[in-house]
Design a protein around this motif. Sequence first.
Motif, PDB file in Angstrom:
ATOM      1  N   LEU A   1      36.570  -2.441 -20.481  1.00  0.00           N
ATOM      2  CA  LEU A   1      36.051  -1.253 -19.397  1.00  0.00           C
ATOM      3  C   LEU A   1      34.867  -1.929 -18.635  1.00  0.00           C
ATOM      4  O   LEU A   1      34.593  -1.539 -17.572  1.00  0.00           O
ATOM      5  CB  LEU A   1      35.949   0.039 -20.286  1.00  0.00           C
ATOM      6  CG  LEU A   1      37.178   0.612 -20.610  1.00  0.00           C
ATOM      7  CD1 LEU A   1      36.761   1.866 -21.646  1.00  0.00           C
ATOM      8  CD2 LEU A   1      37.977   1.107 -19.761  1.00  0.00           C
ATOM      9  N   SER A   2      33.968  -2.393 -19.343  1.00  0.00           N
ATOM     10  CA  SER A   2      32.736  -2.809 -18.612  1.00  0.00           C
ATOM     11  C   SER A   2      33.185  -3.844 -17.463  1.00  0.00           C
ATOM     12  O   SER A   2      32.572  -3.769 -16.364  1.00  0.00           O
ATOM     13  CB  SER A   2      31.635  -3.628 -19.483  1.00  0.00           C
ATOM     14  OG  SER A   2      31.572  -2.646 -20.533  1.00  0.00           O
ATOM     15  N   VAL A   3      34.021  -4.645 -17.543  1.00  0.00           N
ATOM     16  CA  VAL A   3      34.435  -5.725 -16.612  1.00  0.00           C
ATOM     17  C   VAL A   3      35.010  -5.057 -15.494  1.00  0.00           C
ATOM     18  O   VAL A   3      34.726  -5.208 -14.385  1.00  0.00           O
ATOM     19  CB  VAL A   3      35.173  -6.757 -17.171  1.00  0.00           C
ATOM     20  CG1 VAL A   3      35.807  -7.610 -16.091  1.00  0.00           C
ATOM     21  CG2 VAL A   3      34.531  -7.760 -18.084  1.00  0.00           C
ATOM     22  N   LEU A   4      35.764  -3.855 -15.776  1.00  0.00           N
ATOM     23  CA  LEU A   4      36.691  -2.971 -14.760  1.00  0.00           C
ATOM     24  C   LEU A   4      35.730  -2.256 -13.940  1.00  0.00           C
ATOM     25  O   LEU A   4      35.684  -2.052 -12.811  1.00  0.00           O
ATOM     26  CB  LEU A   4      37.549  -2.096 -15.401  1.00  0.00           C
ATOM     27  CG  LEU A   4      39.052  -3.123 -16.069  1.00  0.00           C
ATOM     28  CD1 LEU A   4      39.771  -2.238 -16.650  1.00  0.00           C
ATOM     29  CD2 LEU A   4      39.801  -3.811 -14.812  1.00  0.00           C
ATOM     30  N   TRP A   5      34.797  -1.757 -14.884  1.00  0.00           N
ATOM     31  CA  TRP A   5      33.592  -0.836 -13.984  1.00  0.00           C
ATOM     32  C   TRP A   5      32.907  -1.834 -13.068  1.00  0.00           C
ATOM     33  O   TRP A   5      32.733  -1.281 -11.972  1.00  0.00           O
ATOM     34  CB  TRP A   5      32.781  -0.271 -15.235  1.00  0.00           C
ATOM     35  CG  TRP A   5      31.659   0.811 -14.585  1.00  0.00           C
ATOM     36  CD1 TRP A   5      30.566   0.280 -13.875  1.00  0.00           C
ATOM     37  CD2 TRP A   5      31.569   2.236 -14.554  1.00  0.00           C
ATOM     38  NE1 TRP A   5      29.964   1.356 -13.595  1.00  0.00           N
ATOM     39  CE2 TRP A   5      30.534   2.568 -14.067  1.00  0.00           C
ATOM     40  CE3 TRP A   5      32.511   2.970 -14.992  1.00  0.00           C
ATOM     41  CZ2 TRP A   5      30.207   3.825 -13.860  1.00  0.00           C
ATOM     42  CZ3 TRP A   5      32.377   4.410 -14.697  1.00  0.00           C
ATOM     43  CH2 TRP A   5      31.305   4.925 -14.306  1.00  0.00           C
TER      44      TRP A   5
ATOM     45  N   ILE B   1      33.102  -0.569  -9.580  1.00  0.00           N
ATOM     46  CA  ILE B   1      31.984   0.307  -9.198  1.00  0.00           C
ATOM     47  C   ILE B   1      30.823  -0.321  -8.516  1.00  0.00           C
ATOM     48  O   ILE B   1      30.057  -0.105  -7.631  1.00  0.00           O
ATOM     49  CB  ILE B   1      31.444   1.219 -10.324  1.00  0.00           C
ATOM     50  CG1 ILE B   1      32.673   2.098 -10.961  1.00  0.00           C
ATOM     51  CG2 ILE B   1      30.403   2.004  -9.894  1.00  0.00           C
ATOM     52  CD1 ILE B   1      33.141   3.181  -9.885  1.00  0.00           C
ATOM     53  N   ASP B   2      30.489  -1.551  -9.214  1.00  0.00           N
ATOM     54  CA  ASP B   2      29.392  -2.254  -8.882  1.00  0.00           C
ATOM     55  C   ASP B   2      29.501  -3.656  -7.969  1.00  0.00           C
ATOM     56  O   ASP B   2      28.405  -4.112  -7.813  1.00  0.00           O
ATOM     57  CB  ASP B   2      28.571  -2.690 -10.082  1.00  0.00           C
ATOM     58  CG  ASP B   2      27.359  -2.730 -10.101  1.00  0.00           C
ATOM     59  OD1 ASP B   2      26.488  -1.881  -9.637  1.00  0.00           O
ATOM     60  OD2 ASP B   2      26.526  -3.278 -10.967  1.00  0.00           O
ATOM     61  N   GLY B   3      30.608  -3.852  -7.440  1.00  0.00           N
ATOM     62  CA  GLY B   3      30.933  -4.797  -6.733  1.00  0.00           C
ATOM     63  C   GLY B   3      31.052  -6.297  -7.395  1.00  0.00           C
ATOM     64  O   GLY B   3      31.133  -7.331  -6.656  1.00  0.00           O
ATOM     65  N   PHE B   4      31.215  -6.288  -8.608  1.00  0.00           N
ATOM     66  CA  PHE B   4      31.051  -7.681  -9.370  1.00  0.00           C
ATOM     67  C   PHE B   4      32.711  -8.329  -9.294  1.00  0.00           C
ATOM     68  O   PHE B   4      33.529  -7.475  -9.582  1.00  0.00           O
ATOM     69  CB  PHE B   4      30.774  -7.469 -10.695  1.00  0.00           C
ATOM     70  CG  PHE B   4      31.046  -8.530 -11.812  1.00  0.00           C
ATOM     71  CD1 PHE B   4      30.211  -9.452 -12.098  1.00  0.00           C
ATOM     72  CD2 PHE B   4      32.234  -8.453 -12.539  1.00  0.00           C
ATOM     73  CE1 PHE B   4      30.415 -10.714 -13.079  1.00  0.00           C
ATOM     74  CE2 PHE B   4      32.400  -9.387 -13.491  1.00  0.00           C
ATOM     75  CZ  PHE B   4      31.336 -10.581 -13.757  1.00  0.00           C
ATOM     76  N   LYS B   5      32.760  -9.533  -9.034  1.00  0.00           N
ATOM     77  CA  LYS B   5      33.885  -9.905  -8.953  1.00  0.00           C
ATOM     78  C   LYS B   5      34.213 -11.034 -10.190  1.00  0.00           C
ATOM     79  O   LYS B   5      33.760 -11.916 -10.419  1.00  0.00           O
ATOM     80  CB  LYS B   5      34.121 -10.789  -7.908  1.00  0.00           C
ATOM     81  CG  LYS B   5      35.515 -11.492  -7.677  1.00  0.00           C
ATOM     82  CD  LYS B   5      36.224 -11.558  -6.180  1.00  0.00           C
ATOM     83  CE  LYS B   5      37.384 -12.314  -6.222  1.00  0.00           C
ATOM     84  NZ  LYS B   5      38.390 -12.124  -6.944  1.00  0.00           N
TER      85      LYS B   5
ATOM     86  N   ASP C   1      35.925 -14.419 -17.331  1.00  0.00           N
ATOM     87  CA  ASP C   1      35.679 -13.023 -17.597  1.00  0.00           C
ATOM     88  C   ASP C   1      37.254 -12.254 -17.926  1.00  0.00           C
ATOM     89  O   ASP C   1      37.038 -11.363 -19.006  1.00  0.00           O
ATOM     90  CB  ASP C   1      35.218 -11.971 -16.311  1.00  0.00           C
ATOM     91  CG  ASP C   1      33.901 -12.999 -15.959  1.00  0.00           C
ATOM     92  OD1 ASP C   1      32.996 -12.956 -16.738  1.00  0.00           O
ATOM     93  OD2 ASP C   1      33.722 -13.011 -14.714  1.00  0.00           O
ATOM     94  N   ILE C   2      38.096 -12.351 -17.239  1.00  0.00           N
ATOM     95  CA  ILE C   2      39.391 -11.695 -17.589  1.00  0.00           C
ATOM     96  C   ILE C   2      40.107 -12.203 -18.738  1.00  0.00           C
ATOM     97  O   ILE C   2      40.643 -11.448 -19.782  1.00  0.00           O
ATOM     98  CB  ILE C   2      40.305 -11.896 -16.577  1.00  0.00           C
ATOM     99  CG1 ILE C   2      39.689 -11.244 -15.140  1.00  0.00           C
ATOM    100  CG2 ILE C   2      41.711 -11.462 -16.782  1.00  0.00           C
ATOM    101  CD1 ILE C   2      40.768 -11.439 -13.994  1.00  0.00           C
ATOM    102  N   ILE C   3      40.069 -13.583 -19.126  1.00  0.00           N
ATOM    103  CA  ILE C   3      40.562 -14.242 -20.389  1.00  0.00           C
ATOM    104  C   ILE C   3      39.639 -13.656 -21.426  1.00  0.00           C
ATOM    105  O   ILE C   3      40.337 -12.999 -22.553  1.00  0.00           O
ATOM    106  CB  ILE C   3      40.518 -15.530 -20.418  1.00  0.00           C
ATOM    107  CG1 ILE C   3      41.586 -15.946 -19.508  1.00  0.00           C
ATOM    108  CG2 ILE C   3      40.687 -16.231 -21.805  1.00  0.00           C
ATOM    109  CD1 ILE C   3      41.441 -17.650 -19.063  1.00  0.00           C
ATOM    110  N   GLY C   4      38.350 -13.580 -21.501  1.00  0.00           N
ATOM    111  CA  GLY C   4      37.648 -13.103 -22.532  1.00  0.00           C
ATOM    112  C   GLY C   4      37.894 -11.741 -22.731  1.00  0.00           C
ATOM    113  O   GLY C   4      37.763 -11.115 -23.982  1.00  0.00           O
ATOM    114  N   ALA C   5      37.899 -10.892 -21.809  1.00  0.00           N
ATOM    115  CA  ALA C   5      38.152  -9.340 -22.057  1.00  0.00           C
ATOM    116  C   ALA C   5      39.500  -9.260 -22.631  1.00  0.00           C
ATOM    117  O   ALA C   5      39.561  -8.333 -23.489  1.00  0.00           O
ATOM    118  CB  ALA C   5      37.984  -8.551 -20.637  1.00  0.00           C
TER     119      ALA C   5
END
Length: 109
Positions: free
Chosen positions: A72-76, A80-84, A89-93
């Motif tokens: 959820l933090s990565v998605l937020w 919301i915050d413009g982080f790509k 990041d995706i594999i770890g999440a």
Amino acid sequence: MNIIRSFVLFILAGLCEIGGGYLIWQWLKADKPAWYGLTGGIILILYGVVATWQTASFGRVYAAYGGIFIILSVLWAWKIDGFKPDKYDIIGALIALLGACIIVYAPRK
């Protein structure tokens, strides 16, 4: 149906924690008005309440919630915050989410 309800509660708790923390961050780091911080604090209290609606034990819920929180933090941050997020990041999440699902939903005797 219990798995769906549980997963929805994890998402709701995560949104409360991340949203509340984000509002406090905005208040203290981005010079937003004090009501941001107050609202964030209230939302963080709601997070604590929502987490108690789970049926599993405290330790199991909070251990698994960590994995849900990561995704959820990565998605937020992305929406919301413009982080790509990159592929790591995706594999770890996704690995964290898999671990959370094993902790809470694995059949036990």
